[in-house]
Design a protein around this motif. Structure first.
Motif, PDB file in Angstrom:
ATOM      1  N   ALA A   1      13.874 -96.531 -24.921  1.00  0.00           N
ATOM      2  CA  ALA A   1      13.792 -97.963 -25.192  1.00  0.00           C
ATOM      3  C   ALA A   1      15.130 -98.574 -25.573  1.00  0.00           C
ATOM      4  N   GLY A   2      16.167 -97.731 -25.693  1.00  0.00           N
ATOM      5  CA  GLY A   2      17.480 -98.219 -26.100  1.00  0.00           C
ATOM      6  C   GLY A   2      18.352 -98.592 -24.921  1.00  0.00           C
ATOM      7  N   ILE A   3      19.645 -98.643 -25.165  1.00  0.00           N
ATOM      8  CA  ILE A   3      20.576 -99.076 -24.118  1.00  0.00           C
ATOM      9  C   ILE A   3      21.084 -97.921 -23.255  1.00  0.00           C
ATOM     10  N   GLY A   4      20.610 -96.703 -23.513  1.00  0.00           N
ATOM     11  CA  GLY A   4      21.041 -95.586 -22.679  1.00  0.00           C
ATOM     12  C   GLY A   4      20.840 -95.832 -21.193  1.00  0.00           C
ATOM     13  N   PRO A   5      19.644 -96.247 -20.757  1.00  0.00           N
ATOM     14  CA  PRO A   5      19.471 -96.549 -19.335  1.00  0.00           C
ATOM     15  C   PRO A   5      20.409 -97.661 -18.842  1.00  0.00           C
ATOM     16  N   ASP A   6      20.642 -98.679 -19.684  1.00  0.00           N
ATOM     17  CA  ASP A   6      21.510 -99.792 -19.290  1.00  0.00           C
ATOM     18  C   ASP A   6      22.941 -99.329 -19.031  1.00  0.00           C
ATOM     19  N   ILE A   7      23.490 -98.567 -19.983  1.00  0.00           N
ATOM     20  CA  ILE A   7      24.894 -98.164 -19.832  1.00  0.00           C
ATOM     21  C   ILE A   7      25.055 -97.084 -18.773  1.00  0.00           C
ATOM     22  N   THR A   8      24.006 -96.304 -18.548  1.00  0.00           N
ATOM     23  CA  THR A   8      24.059 -95.325 -17.455  1.00  0.00           C
ATOM     24  C   THR A   8      24.175 -96.045 -16.117  1.00  0.00           C
ATOM     25  N   ILE A   9      23.329 -97.050 -15.916  1.00  0.00           N
ATOM     26  CA  ILE A   9      23.386 -97.834 -14.676  1.00  0.00           C
ATOM     27  C   ILE A   9      24.734 -98.535 -14.543  1.00  0.00           C
ATOM     28  N   ALA A  10      25.208 -99.130 -15.638  1.00  0.00           N
ATOM     29  CA  ALA A  10      26.486 -99.848 -15.603  1.00  0.00           C
ATOM     30  C   ALA A  10      27.640 -98.911 -15.292  1.00  0.00           C
ATOM     31  N   ALA A  11      27.613 -97.693 -15.870  1.00  0.00           N
ATOM     32  CA  ALA A  11      28.679 -96.736 -15.597  1.00  0.00           C
ATOM     33  C   ALA A  11      28.661 -96.309 -14.130  1.00  0.00           C
ATOM     34  N   TRP A  12      27.463 -96.020 -13.602  1.00  0.00           N
ATOM     35  CA  TRP A  12      27.390 -95.606 -12.200  1.00  0.00           C
ATOM     36  C   TRP A  12      27.900 -96.708 -11.272  1.00  0.00           C
ATOM     37  N   LEU A  13      27.607 -97.947 -11.585  1.00  0.00           N
ATOM     38  CA  LEU A  13      28.089 -99.049 -10.740  1.00  0.00           C
ATOM     39  C   LEU A  13      29.603 -99.158 -10.734  1.00  0.00           C
ATOM     40  N   LYS A  14      30.266 -98.597 -11.759  1.00  0.00           N
ATOM     41  CA  LYS A  14      31.731 -98.619 -11.832  1.00  0.00           C
ATOM     42  C   LYS A  14      32.353 -97.307 -11.350  1.00  0.00           C
ATOM     43  N   ARG A  15      31.574 -96.455 -10.731  1.00  0.00           N
ATOM     44  CA  ARG A  15      32.038 -95.104 -10.401  1.00  0.00           C
ATOM     45  C   ARG A  15      33.261 -95.109  -9.501  1.00  0.00           C
ATOM     46  N   ARG A  16      33.282 -95.990  -8.496  1.00  0.00           N
ATOM     47  CA  ARG A  16      34.419 -96.019  -7.574  1.00  0.00           C
ATOM     48  C   ARG A  16      35.602 -96.744  -8.192  1.00  0.00           C
ATOM     49  N   GLU A  17      35.334 -97.868  -8.801  1.00  0.00           N
ATOM     50  CA  GLU A  17      36.396 -98.657  -9.434  1.00  0.00           C
ATOM     51  C   GLU A  17      37.171 -97.828 -10.461  1.00  0.00           C
ATOM     52  N   LEU A  18      36.456 -96.996 -11.224  1.00  0.00           N
ATOM     53  CA  LEU A  18      37.072 -96.242 -12.307  1.00  0.00           C
ATOM     54  C   LEU A  18      37.248 -94.763 -11.972  1.00  0.00           C
ATOM     55  N   ASP A  19      36.902 -94.356 -10.759  1.00  0.00           N
ATOM     56  CA  ASP A  19      37.046 -92.962 -10.332  1.00  0.00           C
ATOM     57  C   ASP A  19      36.371 -92.020 -11.332  1.00  0.00           C
ATOM     58  N   LEU A  20      35.096 -92.282 -11.607  1.00  0.00           N
ATOM     59  CA  LEU A  20      34.381 -91.499 -12.606  1.00  0.00           C
ATOM     60  C   LEU A  20      33.962 -90.148 -12.051  1.00  0.00           C
ATOM     61  N   PRO A  21      33.875 -89.137 -12.905  1.00  0.00           N
ATOM     62  CA  PRO A  21      33.384 -87.834 -12.466  1.00  0.00           C
ATOM     63  C   PRO A  21      31.906 -87.912 -12.121  1.00  0.00           C
ATOM     64  N   ALA A  22      31.472 -87.048 -11.247  1.00  0.00           N
ATOM     65  CA  ALA A  22      30.060 -87.037 -10.845  1.00  0.00           C
ATOM     66  C   ALA A  22      29.177 -86.637 -12.021  1.00  0.00           C
ATOM     67  N   PHE A  23      28.067 -87.356 -12.176  1.00  0.00           N
ATOM     68  CA  PHE A  23      27.087 -87.018 -13.206  1.00  0.00           C
ATOM     69  C   PHE A  23      25.688 -87.272 -12.669  1.00  0.00           C
ATOM     70  N   TYR A  24      24.716 -86.664 -13.329  1.00  0.00           N
ATOM     71  CA  TYR A  24      23.325 -86.947 -13.017  1.00  0.00           C
ATOM     72  C   TYR A  24      22.581 -87.189 -14.321  1.00  0.00           C
TER      73      TYR A  24
ATOM     74  N   LEU B   1      30.371 -94.852 -23.175  1.00  0.00           N
ATOM     75  CA  LEU B   1      29.798 -93.850 -22.282  1.00  0.00           C
ATOM     76  C   LEU B   1      30.811 -93.443 -21.220  1.00  0.00           C
ATOM     77  N   ILE B   2      31.505 -94.405 -20.660  1.00  0.00           N
ATOM     78  CA  ILE B   2      32.518 -94.095 -19.654  1.00  0.00           C
ATOM     79  C   ILE B   2      33.592 -93.188 -20.258  1.00  0.00           C
ATOM     80  N   ALA B   3      34.018 -93.488 -21.480  1.00  0.00           N
ATOM     81  CA  ALA B   3      34.996 -92.634 -22.153  1.00  0.00           C
ATOM     82  C   ALA B   3      34.436 -91.243 -22.398  1.00  0.00           C
ATOM     83  N   ALA B   4      33.135 -91.156 -22.742  1.00  0.00           N
ATOM     84  CA  ALA B   4      32.504 -89.855 -22.977  1.00  0.00           C
ATOM     85  C   ALA B   4      32.442 -89.038 -21.696  1.00  0.00           C
ATOM     86  N   LEU B   5      32.126 -89.676 -20.582  1.00  0.00           N
ATOM     87  CA  LEU B   5      32.093 -88.982 -19.297  1.00  0.00           C
ATOM     88  C   LEU B   5      33.479 -88.475 -18.925  1.00  0.00           C
ATOM     89  N   ARG B   6      34.472 -89.310 -19.108  1.00  0.00           N
ATOM     90  CA  ARG B   6      35.838 -88.909 -18.760  1.00  0.00           C
ATOM     91  C   ARG B   6      36.330 -87.770 -19.640  1.00  0.00           C
TER      92      ARG B   6
END
Length: 338
Positions: A17-40, A322-327
């Motif tokens: 019920a928190g923002i975890g789903p929101d920031i997950t979606i937002a991070a994935w949408l920035k995957r190319r722009e920010l060259d994020l590592p693959a995650f699931y 979240l993006i910083a945590a993934l990186r």
């Protein structure tokens, strides 16, 4: 491009019920722009689809196995079923919240320990929701330590908050201030700093870590006039650490450790209790600080914020932490494989 880990990152659902789903979606949408590592994401595909619709997010979601996640990542947000459906609406945790959150964490740890993922990245949980469901741990950190002990001795988990501007570690963590004082010993300080020094070398690439150690009392005790713990507990620990070859300095007055010039003189600040460490980093790096659990047999990072029920599903959640945590998880996993 920075070296990527050999395997994708396992991202937990967090509180549904928190923002975890929101920031997950937002991070994935920035995957190319920010060259994020693959995650699931380990969770419930239907919940993520409902949240994406509520956010108006143009995201393709793919239900995959762990082995299919990396190949799917460029074109779709990979979701691996955790086995627990989540029905909670944004901001409204329900009876499904705790089982879904815990199943996701357990599966992420299993995936890393069995070699299917490079690291665990955890979305925020709501401890009050878990407590009502019988959860007996003070927080994420302690639960992860229990999971790590399933095949061996229970490790000492060490909570680090990391950002490019400051890294901090509290010696005592999720306990009252009264209990923190009772728990604080020279032995605990020594074991904590040894773990910090070891992992700064092995997972952060710092050859000779500089560690600043705070006092406990105002002005680091004023030579005993404002308290004796600096002399009887902290200084003996520092002497032992220096004998180990660790570059440890202190005990230092906590109120002068965190201005810019002071921060430039060390790689990590080790403090005696939770707020002494976390107030400074949340002041200077609120949006991009990362929670890192050291001392585990696997890598774990997390955003340094809570579930933010009040803005869940509104599109206002900031994915920066979240993006910083993934990186950071990717960086640490890549360092481990060298």
């Amino acid at each position: 491009m920075a070296k990527q880990p050999a395997k994708p990152l396992a991202l937990t659902l967090g509180e549904p019920a928190g923002i975890g789903p929101d920031i997950t979606i937002a991070a994935w949408l920035k995957r190319r722009e920010l060259d994020l590592p693959a995650f699931y994401l380990l969770g419930d595909e239907a919940l993520i689809a409902r949240r994406a619709k509520a956010l108006g997010a143009a995201v393709r979601i793919a239900s995959v196995t762990t082995g299919e996640a990396e190949a799917a990542f460029p074109e779709a947000l990979p979701v691996v079923a955790s086995g627990e459906p989540a029905s909670a609406a944004p901001g409204k945790p329900d009876a499904s919240s705790a089982p879904a959150a815990l199943a996701s964490i357990r599966q992420a740890v299993t995936d890393v320990r069995e070699g299917r993922a490079g690291a665990v990245v955890t979305n925020p949980i709501a401890k009050s929701v878990l407590y009502r469901a019988g959860f007996r741990h003070p927080g994420h950190t302690e639960f992860l330590a229990e999971l790590a002990a399933e095949d061996g001795p229970t490790p000492q988990p060490v909570m680090m908050l990391w950002s490019p501007r400051l890294a901090v570690v509290p010696v005592t963590i999720h306990v009252s201030l009264r209990d923190a004082l009772a728990q604080l010993t020279s032995e605990l300080i020594v074991s904590t700093v040894r773990i910090v020094a070891t992992e700064l070398k092995s997972r952060f690439g710092i050859a000779n870590p500089r560690i600043a150690i705070s006092g406990l009392n105002p002005h680091a005790g004023e030579d005993g006039s404002l308290g004796h713990e600096e002399q009887t507990v902290i200084a003996p620990a520092i002497k032992t650490l220096r004998g180990d070859g660790i570059e440890a300095k202190g005990p230092l007055p906590a109120d002068t450790m965190f201005h810019e010039a002071a921060r430039n003189s060390y790689d990590c600040a080790v403090c005696m209790y939770h707020d002494q460490a976390l107030i400074p980093i949340k002041t200077v790096a609120f949006d991009d600080a990362v929670n890192v659990t050291l001392g585990l047999p696997f890598i774990r990072t997390s955003p340094d914020h809570g579930t933010a029920f009040d803005i869940a599903g509104t599109g206002k959640a900031n994915p920066a932490s979240l993006i910083a945590a993934l990186r950071l998880a990717s960086r640490m996993a890549a360092a481990k494989t060298r």
